[in-house]
Design a protein around this motif. Structure first.
Motif, PDB file in Angstrom:
ATOM      1  N   TYR A  67       3.990   0.929   2.308  1.00 58.47           N
ATOM      2  CA  TYR A  67       3.765   0.064   3.457  1.00 58.47           C
ATOM      3  C   TYR A  67       3.499  -1.367   2.990  1.00 58.47           C
ATOM      4  O   TYR A  67       2.858  -1.585   1.950  1.00 58.47           O
ATOM      5  N   TYR A  98      -9.595   5.282   7.594  1.00 55.25           N
ATOM      6  CA  TYR A  98      -9.729   4.773   6.228  1.00 55.25           C
ATOM      7  C   TYR A  98     -10.500   3.460   6.230  1.00 55.25           C
ATOM      8  O   TYR A  98     -10.250   2.592   7.076  1.00 55.25           O
ATOM      9  N   LYS A 129      -1.383 -10.661  -7.237  1.00 56.31           N
ATOM     10  CA  LYS A 129      -2.476  -9.886  -7.826  1.00 56.31           C
ATOM     11  C   LYS A 129      -2.071  -8.428  -7.732  1.00 56.31           C
ATOM     12  O   LYS A 129      -1.608  -7.985  -6.682  1.00 56.31           O
ATOM     13  N   TYR A 130      -2.236  -7.698  -8.862  1.00 55.82           N
ATOM     14  CA  TYR A 130      -1.829  -6.301  -8.891  1.00 55.82           C
ATOM     15  C   TYR A 130      -3.011  -5.401  -9.212  1.00 55.82           C
ATOM     16  O   TYR A 130      -3.910  -5.763  -9.976  1.00 55.82           O
ATOM     17  N   SER A 131      -2.974  -4.207  -8.647  1.00 52.98           N
ATOM     18  CA  SER A 131      -3.938  -3.190  -9.039  1.00 52.98           C
ATOM     19  C   SER A 131      -3.748  -2.858 -10.517  1.00 52.98           C
ATOM     20  O   SER A 131      -2.605  -2.771 -10.993  1.00 52.98           O
ATOM     21  N   GLN A 132      -4.844  -2.641 -11.211  1.00 49.24           N
ATOM     22  CA  GLN A 132      -4.746  -2.303 -12.634  1.00 49.24           C
ATOM     23  C   GLN A 132      -3.903  -1.054 -12.845  1.00 49.24           C
ATOM     24  O   GLN A 132      -3.201  -0.924 -13.853  1.00 49.24           O
ATOM     25  N   LEU A 171      -4.589   6.354   1.305  1.00 50.22           N
ATOM     26  CA  LEU A 171      -3.884   5.102   1.072  1.00 50.22           C
ATOM     27  C   LEU A 171      -4.298   4.542  -0.278  1.00 50.22           C
ATOM     28  O   LEU A 171      -5.438   4.722  -0.735  1.00 50.22           O
ATOM     29  N   TRP A 220      -3.988   0.916  -2.646  1.00 51.08           N
ATOM     30  CA  TRP A 220      -3.598  -0.495  -2.731  1.00 51.08           C
ATOM     31  C   TRP A 220      -2.864  -0.760  -4.038  1.00 51.08           C
ATOM     32  O   TRP A 220      -3.321  -0.358  -5.108  1.00 51.08           O
ATOM     33  N   GLN A 250     -12.576   1.703 -12.517  1.00 45.06           N
ATOM     34  CA  GLN A 250     -12.348   1.079 -11.228  1.00 45.06           C
ATOM     35  C   GLN A 250     -13.327   1.636 -10.194  1.00 45.06           C
ATOM     36  O   GLN A 250     -13.760   2.782 -10.288  1.00 45.06           O
ATOM     37  N   GLU A 262      -2.389  -9.918   5.640  1.00 42.08           N
ATOM     38  CA  GLU A 262      -3.801 -10.304   5.579  1.00 42.08           C
ATOM     39  C   GLU A 262      -3.926 -11.810   5.719  1.00 42.08           C
ATOM     40  O   GLU A 262      -3.230 -12.567   5.041  1.00 42.08           O
ATOM     41  N   VAL A 298       0.869  -1.179   0.000  1.00 42.37           N
ATOM     42  CA  VAL A 298       0.000   0.000   0.000  1.00 42.37           C
ATOM     43  C   VAL A 298       0.901   1.223   0.000  1.00 42.37           C
ATOM     44  O   VAL A 298       1.938   1.225   0.685  1.00 42.37           O
ATOM     45  N   ASP A 319      -9.958  -6.586  -6.799  1.00 38.17           N
ATOM     46  CA  ASP A 319      -9.043  -5.612  -6.223  1.00 38.17           C
ATOM     47  C   ASP A 319      -9.518  -5.143  -4.852  1.00 38.17           C
ATOM     48  O   ASP A 319     -10.706  -5.199  -4.529  1.00 38.17           O
ATOM     49  N   TRP A 320      -8.584  -4.660  -4.069  1.00 38.14           N
ATOM     50  CA  TRP A 320      -8.891  -3.976  -2.820  1.00 38.14           C
ATOM     51  C   TRP A 320      -8.812  -2.474  -3.100  1.00 38.14           C
ATOM     52  O   TRP A 320      -7.902  -2.005  -3.769  1.00 38.14           O
ATOM     53  N   VAL A 321      -9.777  -1.727  -2.530  1.00 42.00           N
ATOM     54  CA  VAL A 321      -9.837  -0.286  -2.783  1.00 42.00           C
ATOM     55  C   VAL A 321     -10.032   0.455  -1.461  1.00 42.00           C
ATOM     56  O   VAL A 321     -10.960   0.131  -0.695  1.00 42.00           O
ATOM     57  N   PHE A 322      -9.176   1.431  -1.213  1.00 39.69           N
ATOM     58  CA  PHE A 322      -9.309   2.269  -0.028  1.00 39.69           C
ATOM     59  C   PHE A 322     -10.240   3.444  -0.316  1.00 39.69           C
ATOM     60  O   PHE A 322     -10.300   3.961  -1.443  1.00 39.69           O
ATOM     61  N   GLY A 323     -10.933   3.876   0.736  1.00 41.71           N
ATOM     62  CA  GLY A 323     -11.661   5.122   0.653  1.00 41.71           C
ATOM     63  C   GLY A 323     -10.708   6.302   0.778  1.00 41.71           C
ATOM     64  O   GLY A 323      -9.523   6.128   1.087  1.00 41.71           O
TER      65      GLY A 323
END
Lengths: 118, 108
Positions: A95, B89, A59-62, A45, A47, B1, A99, A37, B97-101
């Motif tokens: 960071y 957050y 797994k990667y963020s697009q 923040l 991801w 996204q 998980e 992150v 995917d994981w998404v932060f606010g």
């Protein structure tokens, strides 16, 4: 006790790459995911991606696909995040966070400041 | 996204109660989004408070609670303390995917 200890601050020039490490201790590395992150100055923040500590599964963020590579060395209980083609917009604190399967996020690394400047 | 939206800022008096929310641009947030909540104070790494909607960590103070409220994830602080002043957050699992606010700055 569980700890994630990250490597030290880096200063890079535009176009270069950076590799940040996250050394885990106090638990079975292969039983958890490690996520990366980042947080740009004054921003939220973001991801970037994750790796399975036990399987060769990433797994990667697009947004970062093609520019980020997350790897691990299970014998060293260490995860790595490499980001290439750096620009000033990549200046941020990076960071790692642990998980357990099913969205159980708990321990964070202390953060690594990466500064990109010519 | 997917975009995850939080209140940019909230103010609460000491001893009061405040609810922070976390919405998804794709629709109602459910338990399948595995909502997590984190607290961050200036110059520090984030600290986990809530996982999978409403579960607390061993270190999470009892005054913090998580829930689903009106199609959003929610974090409620009851009996707010001065030390609760921080950025909060949420994190959602959106598809693959994981998404932060964007975070909520809570002023006490």
């Amino acid at each position: 006790q569980v700890q994630l200890v990250q490597s030290g601050a880096e200063v890079k020039k535009p176009g270069a790459s950076v590799k940040v490490s996250c050394k885990a201790s106090g638990y079975t590395f292969s039983s958890y995911y490690i996520h990366w992150v980042r947080q740009a100055p004054g921003q939220s923040l973001e991801w970037m991606g994750r790796i399975n500590g036990g399987l060769d599964d990433t797994k990667y963020s697009q947004k970062f696909q093609g520019r980020v590579t997350i790897t691990r060395d299970t014998s060293a209980s260490t995860a790595y995040m490499e980001l290439s083609s750096l620009s000033s917009g990549d200046t941020a604190v990076y960071y790692c966070v642990r998980e357990f399967h099913g969205g159980y996020f708990d321990y964070w690394g202390q953060g690594t400041l990466v500064t990109v400047s010519s | 996204q997917t975009v995850v939206t939080q209140e940019p800022s909230l103010t609460v008096s000491p001893g009061g109660t405040v609810t922070l929310t976390c919405a998804s641009s794709t629709g109602a947030v459910t338990s399948g989004y595995y909502p997590n909540w984190f607290q961050q104070k200036p110059g520090q790494a984030p600290r986990a408070l809530i996982y999978s909607t409403s579960n607390k960590h061993s270190w999470t103070p009892a005054r913090f609670s998580g829930s689903l409220l009106g199609g959003q994830a929610a974090l409620t602080l009851s009996g707010v303390q001065p030390e609760d002043e921080a950025d909060y957050y949420c994190l959602l699992y959106c598809g693959d995917d994981w998404v932060f606010g964007g975070g909520t700055k809570l002023t006490v």
